[in-house]
Design a protein around this motif. Structure first.
Motif, mmCIF file in Angstrom:
data_model
loop_
_atom_site.group_PDB
_atom_site.id
_atom_site.type_symbol
_atom_site.label_atom_id
_atom_site.label_comp_id
_atom_site.label_asym_id
_atom_site.label_seq_id
_atom_site.Cartn_x
_atom_site.Cartn_y
_atom_site.Cartn_z
ATOM 1 N N PRO A 42 -1.112 52.471 -7.367
ATOM 2 C CA PRO A 42 -0.883 51.747 -6.116
ATOM 3 C C PRO A 42 -0.749 52.699 -4.929
ATOM 4 O O PRO A 42 -0.313 53.837 -5.084
ATOM 5 C CB PRO A 42 0.438 51.026 -6.365
ATOM 6 N N SER A 43 -1.098 52.210 -3.754
ATOM 7 C CA SER A 43 -0.919 53.003 -2.535
ATOM 8 C C SER A 43 0.534 52.896 -2.085
ATOM 9 O O SER A 43 1.267 51.981 -2.490
ATOM 10 C CB SER A 43 -1.832 52.486 -1.428
ATOM 11 N N LEU A 44 0.945 53.800 -1.226
ATOM 12 C CA LEU A 44 2.295 53.759 -0.686
ATOM 13 C C LEU A 44 2.495 52.476 0.111
ATOM 14 O O LEU A 44 3.554 51.847 0.044
ATOM 15 C CB LEU A 44 2.562 54.986 0.196
ATOM 16 N N ASP A 45 1.481 52.044 0.832
ATOM 17 C CA ASP A 45 1.552 50.796 1.591
ATOM 18 C C ASP A 45 1.859 49.613 0.667
ATOM 19 O O ASP A 45 2.698 48.768 0.979
ATOM 20 C CB ASP A 45 0.236 50.570 2.341
ATOM 21 N N THR A 46 1.189 49.570 -0.465
ATOM 22 C CA THR A 46 1.412 48.493 -1.435
ATOM 23 C C THR A 46 2.823 48.567 -2.012
ATOM 24 O O THR A 46 3.498 47.543 -2.148
ATOM 25 C CB THR A 46 0.368 48.549 -2.564
ATOM 26 N N LEU A 47 3.284 49.753 -2.324
ATOM 27 C CA LEU A 47 4.647 49.913 -2.842
ATOM 28 C C LEU A 47 5.679 49.458 -1.812
ATOM 29 O O LEU A 47 6.683 48.833 -2.162
ATOM 30 C CB LEU A 47 4.903 51.366 -3.236
ATOM 31 N N GLU A 48 5.407 49.728 -0.541
ATOM 32 C CA GLU A 48 6.327 49.296 0.512
ATOM 33 C C GLU A 48 6.331 47.774 0.646
ATOM 34 O O GLU A 48 7.381 47.176 0.891
ATOM 35 C CB GLU A 48 5.966 49.972 1.836
#
Length: 64
Positions: A42-48
């Motif tokens: 996952p991307s950091l954006d998705t994790l956020e």
């Protein structure tokens, strides 16, 4: 990442929601989480997005 995938599966089971419902709640694409179970990351954006929707910190998501 398998660690994140397992934590999300556990979250969904504990909250009695489907993966698809979880994805909608977090505003991420349908099937995204299933890809993580197969090795995608996952991307950091998705994790956020997940963190914001669930209250689980990004640190908690990625830690063993």
């Amino acid at each position: 990442m398998l660690v994140i995938y397992k934590k999300i599966i556990k979250y969904c089971e504990e909250n009695n929601i489907s993966i698809a419902t979880f994805e909608k709640k977090c505003n991420i694409g349908n099937g995204t989480i299933g890809k993580w179970g197969k090795g995608s990351k996952p991307s950091l954006d998705t994790l956020e997005k997940i963190s914001k929707a669930t209250g689980i910190t990004v640190s908690e998501l990625v830690s063993n």
